[in-house]
Design a protein around this motif. Structure first.
Motif, PDB file in Angstrom:
ATOM      1  N   PHE A   1       0.838  -1.197   0.000  1.00 29.31           N
ATOM      2  CA  PHE A   1       0.000   0.000   0.000  1.00 29.31           C
ATOM      3  C   PHE A   1       0.880   1.257   0.000  1.00 29.31           C
ATOM      4  O   PHE A   1       1.805   1.375   0.795  1.00 29.31           O
ATOM      5  CB  PHE A   1      -0.893  -0.001   1.241  1.00 29.31           C
ATOM      6  N   LYS A   2       0.580   2.165  -0.934  1.00 28.88           N
ATOM      7  CA  LYS A   2       1.370   3.396  -1.042  1.00 28.88           C
ATOM      8  C   LYS A   2       0.465   4.597  -1.299  1.00 28.88           C
ATOM      9  O   LYS A   2      -0.661   4.459  -1.745  1.00 28.88           O
ATOM     10  CB  LYS A   2       2.383   3.283  -2.178  1.00 28.88           C
ATOM     11  N   VAL A   3       1.018   5.760  -1.033  1.00 27.20           N
ATOM     12  CA  VAL A   3       0.274   7.006  -1.203  1.00 27.20           C
ATOM     13  C   VAL A   3       1.010   7.905  -2.181  1.00 27.20           C
ATOM     14  O   VAL A   3       2.244   7.960  -2.182  1.00 27.20           O
ATOM     15  CB  VAL A   3       0.126   7.768   0.143  1.00 27.20           C
ATOM     16  N   ASN A   4       0.246   8.606  -2.992  1.00 26.94           N
ATOM     17  CA  ASN A   4       0.829   9.582  -3.913  1.00 26.94           C
ATOM     18  C   ASN A   4       0.079  10.902  -3.779  1.00 26.94           C
ATOM     19  O   ASN A   4      -1.131  10.930  -3.586  1.00 26.94           O
ATOM     20  CB  ASN A   4       0.721   9.061  -5.355  1.00 26.94           C
ATOM     21  N   ILE A   5       0.832  11.991  -3.870  1.00 27.01           N
ATOM     22  CA  ILE A   5       0.235  13.316  -3.690  1.00 27.01           C
ATOM     23  C   ILE A   5       0.447  14.154  -4.937  1.00 27.01           C
ATOM     24  O   ILE A   5       1.565  14.223  -5.461  1.00 27.01           O
ATOM     25  CB  ILE A   5       0.867  14.039  -2.483  1.00 27.01           C
ATOM     26  N   THR A   6      -0.613  14.783  -5.404  1.00 23.01           N
ATOM     27  CA  THR A   6      -0.495  15.667  -6.569  1.00 23.01           C
ATOM     28  C   THR A   6      -1.167  17.007  -6.271  1.00 23.01           C
ATOM     29  O   THR A   6      -1.829  17.163  -5.250  1.00 23.01           O
ATOM     30  CB  THR A   6      -1.158  15.037  -7.813  1.00 23.01           C
ATOM     31  N   GLY A   7      -0.967  17.951  -7.160  1.00 24.90           N
ATOM     32  CA  GLY A   7      -1.586  19.263  -7.010  1.00 24.90           C
ATOM     33  C   GLY A   7      -0.642  20.280  -6.397  1.00 24.90           C
ATOM     34  O   GLY A   7       0.578  20.193  -6.583  1.00 24.90           O
TER      35      GLY A   7
ATOM     36  N   GLN B   1       6.580   1.845   2.042  1.00 28.49           N
ATOM     37  CA  GLN B   1       6.768   3.285   1.844  1.00 28.49           C
ATOM     38  C   GLN B   1       7.164   3.926   3.177  1.00 28.49           C
ATOM     39  O   GLN B   1       6.513   3.710   4.191  1.00 28.49           O
ATOM     40  CB  GLN B   1       5.464   3.922   1.325  1.00 28.49           C
ATOM     41  N   ASP B   2       8.235   4.717   3.148  1.00 26.33           N
ATOM     42  CA  ASP B   2       8.710   5.262   4.427  1.00 26.33           C
ATOM     43  C   ASP B   2       8.288   6.714   4.639  1.00 26.33           C
ATOM     44  O   ASP B   2       7.221   6.977   5.152  1.00 26.33           O
ATOM     45  CB  ASP B   2      10.218   5.068   4.587  1.00 26.33           C
TER      46      ASP B   2
ATOM     47  N   THR C   1       1.736   5.405  -9.360  1.00 22.66           N
ATOM     48  CA  THR C   1       0.872   4.217  -9.399  1.00 22.66           C
ATOM     49  C   THR C   1       0.277   3.856  -8.039  1.00 22.66           C
ATOM     50  O   THR C   1      -0.363   2.814  -7.899  1.00 22.66           O
ATOM     51  CB  THR C   1       1.683   3.002  -9.891  1.00 22.66           C
ATOM     52  N   ALA C   2       0.502   4.699  -7.041  1.00 22.37           N
ATOM     53  CA  ALA C   2       0.053   4.361  -5.679  1.00 22.37           C
ATOM     54  C   ALA C   2      -1.449   4.130  -5.625  1.00 22.37           C
ATOM     55  O   ALA C   2      -2.216   4.736  -6.378  1.00 22.37           O
ATOM     56  CB  ALA C   2       0.439   5.476  -4.711  1.00 22.37           C
TER      57      ALA C   2
ATOM     58  N   LYS D   1      -8.542   1.203  -5.662  1.00 23.17           N
ATOM     59  CA  LYS D   1      -8.061   2.584  -5.714  1.00 23.17           C
ATOM     60  C   LYS D   1      -8.826   3.446  -4.701  1.00 23.17           C
ATOM     61  O   LYS D   1     -10.035   3.331  -4.575  1.00 23.17           O
ATOM     62  CB  LYS D   1      -8.331   3.139  -7.125  1.00 23.17           C
ATOM     63  N   ILE D   2      -8.078   4.289  -4.056  1.00 27.42           N
ATOM     64  CA  ILE D   2      -8.696   5.268  -3.146  1.00 27.42           C
ATOM     65  C   ILE D   2      -8.255   6.648  -3.593  1.00 27.42           C
ATOM     66  O   ILE D   2      -7.081   6.857  -3.898  1.00 27.42           O
ATOM     67  CB  ILE D   2      -8.244   5.035  -1.690  1.00 27.42           C
ATOM     68  N   THR D   3      -9.189   7.586  -3.659  1.00 26.71           N
ATOM     69  CA  THR D   3      -8.794   8.960  -3.970  1.00 26.71           C
ATOM     70  C   THR D   3      -9.344   9.917  -2.917  1.00 26.71           C
ATOM     71  O   THR D   3     -10.431   9.736  -2.395  1.00 26.71           O
ATOM     72  CB  THR D   3      -9.311   9.423  -5.350  1.00 26.71           C
ATOM     73  N   ILE D   4      -8.512  10.891  -2.606  1.00 25.31           N
ATOM     74  CA  ILE D   4      -8.965  12.018  -1.790  1.00 25.31           C
ATOM     75  C   ILE D   4      -8.757  13.268  -2.621  1.00 25.31           C
ATOM     76  O   ILE D   4      -7.638  13.574  -3.028  1.00 25.31           O
ATOM     77  CB  ILE D   4      -8.163  12.109  -0.466  1.00 25.31           C
ATOM     78  N   GLU D   5      -9.866  13.940  -2.908  1.00 27.39           N
ATOM     79  CA  GLU D   5      -9.817  15.216  -3.628  1.00 27.39           C
ATOM     80  C   GLU D   5     -10.178  16.299  -2.630  1.00 27.39           C
ATOM     81  O   GLU D   5     -11.205  16.213  -1.955  1.00 27.39           O
ATOM     82  CB  GLU D   5     -10.856  15.231  -4.760  1.00 27.39           C
TER      83      GLU D   5
END
Lengths: 688, 688
Positions: B45-51, B78-79, B89-90, B118-122
């Motif tokens: 499980f990993k997290v990616n941040i955009t914006g 993921q650390d 691809t998280a 897939k999980i998204t937080i907007e």
């Protein structure tokens, strides 16, 4: 039944004369005489201070009052003690002839005299007086309705001048409150040296104003500000504790080299160019913070002048933060691999006639001596710094032993024979989860090696290192306490104080009382268990944890890569501790039963088996809604299986073959589950 | 039995479709749709941040990962998350359009969408994204072997922009770690304003470089350094929390006047001279830190220019430490006694045409406005600052209610009608030990008072004040949590979310999860009980504490002098909390039984009585070696006596007169013992 026993042991009527064997003092004082009668506490109890003590005595006495009031609920009327001779008629009179200096060789003795209506503490300085107050707190006893101190006279002083605890704040950062509460624990155990391991492969932990890269690139944002360090130094001073900071060089250098790769020893060869013209160049390696545990190669380059320039600037910034006279430069576990592979460094060795890497490291170490001398500091290092060229003023920190292939005490003896002062840490590695007994019986003066009186005098004392590969702020207290209290006794009390059973008895109260200082070694266990149980009833987990111990030595973290520094330490092994509570009781029950097979003795052993069978069932129920329970189920089953058969054995009803019975018990001798082992295996074996 | 029930409720097989009623969300989101299926967690499980988020999102996501890993034991790879778009691809994608600003009226909304893979937080900003992460953590569920999030869509935003917690660090100093862990608790509950009550009669708590006397004379050495304050401001910012500092003036002035008596309002008359010549002079009063609780007279002199000079210098030093746009100047409970008795101040009033003390205080308050404006700060104060001359930019903090002789909501309504922005604290006084229900159902928009939409919009929200007369760092968390979570829901969720039973159900999990943030509201209870039990078994104390609650309102600390600020808070009342655990269950059992007198229902009620009879016996045994148990014995006996007779009543075997039975139960309605009351009294009464 257990209840009655406690009540009898406690001697809870003040009429009865207390025996020394009933006291819960730790470290045990050098001289103690118990007299008839008691000093009974009431809300008018007050303290008065006379003489010429350091200002720290006022805070010390105020804290003493609050702790005593918290235990007794008496609502003392005396609030903050801030002046000399404020209450000349006070029942507790403290007199100190001089102001105590934080450091070694300072007189820390005190005389405590408790009489029916008066208590006096006479001490050379406030440092001794603070120790006297801790002893007085430990003397607190009670009837069913009141609290009192037994009339007594105690003359006390430490056997060794270095009674240390080291905390590794690099591998897992330990915030200010962790350090503070452990300083309080140390003071309660009359310990006086806090060795602060601030830098290692896994992180640089001090704010640096001239070299901010060390924080920006090598701390993951977890470090002490310089003001926090000053604040902790003051906090330690107020508790009579010297702080010895450690910057570990030239090995364990990954954090420094993450910020300053240019002073690293590793060269890499770059190959490029075209097919006609092949270009080979060397470049410096780049580094990133280490996330695993182990011994790593990143090492500072001792041939590079910039190494010394940066270190000198670092010391210029760090030394003034620490008023103490000692600075630990690490120096351990440098395997020299990158030195061997670096032609420039090989060149340098030849030029300076340094035939071995060890000599090269001594060369390096000797460059640091004047950097520290500039601030009046003596250099200290792990035993690897010792070679024939090393200045005799350095302190050798002896840590190697059987695990490193040498005899325990050997390196310490060598150092003192060569004229160095030493501190012993071998045998005191509290992070390795060994039983308390092994630490308690480990004397700083090695047995079986002849040392002169002069040589013995160079053994400054000992220090318990708390390495933090496998511990977080939530679990570290339970790794340090209560076992460190036993080490504190070894370092303070007479050599002859070695009764393990008596130490264990006293430790039960000592451990409980350490809670009032904010230490979390008891309270955090259920926090972990609640997480594992997914907020269901933790009873079965608690009971199982009382026969399980975390894997010992370096076996829990296989290859140093099973756990990264950011891994979860919220697991069953993290709730378990050495000296599993029920294992000792079970062993005692087995021993009694084997001595005399009475129905009562049999029943005691059988009760354990029945409990473990139930625990297994309950853990299975629990696991239906708690995935974190799953990893311990196979171990609980093994103990339950053996228990079921052994119940039959006790009743002479077992029908399985001896080999099968043995096999059932051997199944309990496993390290395959949840990073714990069953602490009752050896006792189970005694039954067949 | 209880076990099975829990398992059934938990819906522990992931195959079954989850119902909203099974979720443990708090505050409850504005919109939630549950869909079929789940997102199952594994170690990759990993997290990616955009914006374009603020930098605080990185720390927020890293902490999220560590908490989730701690709960699941999955050993995520993921650390530390430190960059945008690190793992395109998280599985969890977070997108924020802008950087969030700490303050009011900021868009804190988020959309959380959980699908099979897939999980998204907007979110508009990182502030909303942080809220979304907390919601996601609360959605965590499990089978017997794995952890998952139920597929769902949540659109969420706060109802009020001010969702505050106040901590009083003056009466009992609360160290940095207490503040930090409570900021974490606030963030978990989507609260966004921390009101820091830094000064009161009992102590000044901020390091002052220009006015060191405030610390030297008025803090007992317990204060925050300016660097600690900056550090906490940063810590709060990283969690989306605004800090509003409070310097309470002109009343509650003892600490300031202990350092600067020359700006106090009290004059004393000195009589001297000889028999021939009688000399009368006035002199300024001297002050010492207040040790009791209550409303005291020491008040700053509003007629003295030096008062404004010192305050201005103080604000010059404090304002820059706090980047937020609001500054709380207190202004409460100034009774004006010293003003009335001071001829110079009376003169001043006349000269300035100030007919009442209230007008004089407004004059005083208005002098502070430009001092704060200089740093871009709006003034806020307790409702007493409201008079017709007060600037409309000020925020009115409404705190009075029935206890102060006015209708709840009345002062808030008056303020908004007059055009002021307001924050409600009346009804949210968590220090007073009232049941959670009373806080939960207390809406910031007063019922039964007509307000226009515009007026309603001036109600910024609410704030739970944690006054610290009777709490220490060891107990404060259990006074704040979990009740503050219910207040957080009142301030975030829709007005219609008022199901108390459902809130209680969710709160059980929420309270447990707050532990992972270091909050000690659960773990410290046993620490106190162990001290009371003198390290004996705490079971009976624990069980008795589950039916006892600390005295409510202002009844525990009689006349404000029963407890001084240095008194022991290690007593039974300190281990007890409102909403006593067993009292609710008992009431439910009684209600069921009275509805239907089946043997099962009778047995449930009888089980409580049997338990309490046993508890009484065990407490008596315990007290033989624990003086601190003595004060609760009379209360335990009363409950046991009533229980014994009621057992007979259940079996129709009671032979005593109704009046005697009534008397036995009335005995349980007492506040005479150990500063607690029996929370089961009302339910007992139902049985006769």
């Amino acid at each position: 039944m257990k209840y009655t026993l406690i009540l009898l042991l406690a001697g809870f009527t003040s009429g009865a004369q207390i025996q020394k064997e009933q006291l819960n003092l730790m470290p045990w004082p050098q001289n103690i005489v118990l007299n008839d009668g008691n000093f009974t506490l009431n809300k008018n109890f007050k303290v008065n201070i006379t003489g010429n003590p350091n200002h720290r005595i006022f805070g010390g006495v105020t804290r003493f009052l609050r702790r005593l009031d918290g235990r007794t609920g008496l609502f003392f009327t005396q609030d903050f003690v801030t002046k000399l001779n404020e209450v000349p008629t006070a029942q507790l009179q403290i007199n100190c002839s001089k102001s105590g200096k934080i450091g070694l060789y300072e007189d820390a003795s005190y005389h405590l005299d408790i009489k029916e209506n008066k208590i006096t503490i006479e001490a050379t300085s406030d440092l001794g007086a603070l120790h006297g107050l801790e002893t007085l707190l430990q003397l607190l006893r009670n009837t069913n309705k009141s609290f009192y101190f037994p009339n007594s006279q105690i003359s006390d002083f430490p056997r060794f001048t270095w009674r240390g605890l080291m905390i590794d704040a690099s591998r897992h950062f330990q915030p200010v409150d962790v350090i503070k509460r452990n300083l309080d624990g140390m003071a309660a155990m009359k310990m006086n040296v806090f060795h602060w391991h601030l830098v290692d492969d896994q992180g640089w932990r001090i704010e640096m104003k001239k070299h901010p890269k060390l924080i920006e690139l090598a701390s993951d944002g977890m470090y002490y500000t310089q003001e926090e360090i000053k604040n902790i130094v003051k906090y330690a001073d107020e508790r009579g504790i010297l702080i010895v900071p450690e910057i570990d060089v030239p090995g364990h250098g990954t954090a420094i080299l993450t910020a300053y790769p240019e002073i690293g020893s590793k060269v890499i060869t770059l190959t490029g160019g075209t097919s006609e013209k092949n270009i080979q160049e060397t470049a410096i390696e780049t580094y990133g913070l280490e996330r695993n545990a182990g011994i790593f190669t990143p090492t500072l380059d001792p041939s590079n002048p910039k190494t010394y320039q940066i270190l000198s600037e670092i010391f210029d910034e760090i030394c003034p933060l620490f008023p103490g006279a000692y600075f630990h430069i690490g120096g351990d576990e440098n395997e020299g691999k990158d030195w061997d592979a670096n032609p420039k460094i090989q060149e340098f060795k030849k030029k300076n006639k340094l035939s071995t890497n060890h000599e090269l490291q001594t060369y390096f170490t000797m460059q640091l001596v004047p950097m520290l001398k500039k601030y009046g500091k003596e250099l200290m290092g792990w035993e690897e710094i010792l070679t024939q060229n090393l200045s005799k003023e350095a302190i050798i920190h002896s840590w190697k032993g059987s695990n490193e292939g040498i005899l325990p005490g050997q390196s310490l003896a060598e150092a003192v024979k060569k004229g160095y002062k030493t501190v012993l840490s071998n045998g005191y590695y509290i992070d390795l989860m060994y039983p308390i007994e092994s630490h308690y019986l480990n004397d700083p003066i090695p047995k079986g090696i002849d040392l002169t009186t002069e040589e013995k005098a160079r053994v400054l004392g000992g220090e318990a290192p708390m390495w933090s590969e496998l511990t977080t702020p939530e679990t570290i207290d339970s790794r340090i306490w209560p076992r460190t209290a036993a080490i504190a006794e070894r370092l303070w009390s007479a050599e002859s104080i070695t009764d393990v059973a008596d130490m264990r008895r006293r430790l039960e109260t000592v451990s409980f009382r350490l809670e009032e200082l904010g230490l979390t070694h008891i309270r955090n266990k259920e926090v972990i268990l609640r997480n594992i149980a997914n907020n269901q009833n933790v009873k079965s987990l608690e009971e199982f944890s009382n026969v399980c111990e975390p894997l010992k030595g370096y076996t829990r973290n296989k290859n140093g890569t099973e756990y990264q520094m950011y891994s979860p330490f919220t697991l069953f092994a993290d709730a378990c501790t050495p000296d599993a509570k029920d294992a000792l009781d079970f062993d005692a029950a087995v021993t009694e039963y084997l001595k005399k097979q009475t129905p009562e003795n049999k029943a005691k052993v059988a009760a354990f088996f029945s409990k473990w069978i139930t625990v297994n069932k309950e853990l299975n129920d629990l696991s239906a809604n708690a995935p974190l329970v799953q990893p311990i189920l196979p171990l609980a089953k093994k103990l339950s299986d053996a228990s079921q058969e052994l119940l039959l054995v006790l009743d002479n009803k077992s029908v399985i073959k001896p080999a099968d019975l043995k096999n059932l018990i051997e199944q309990c001798n496993t390290k395959d589950h949840a990073d714990v082992e069953l602490a009752v295996y050896a006792s189970l074996k005694k039954l067949i």
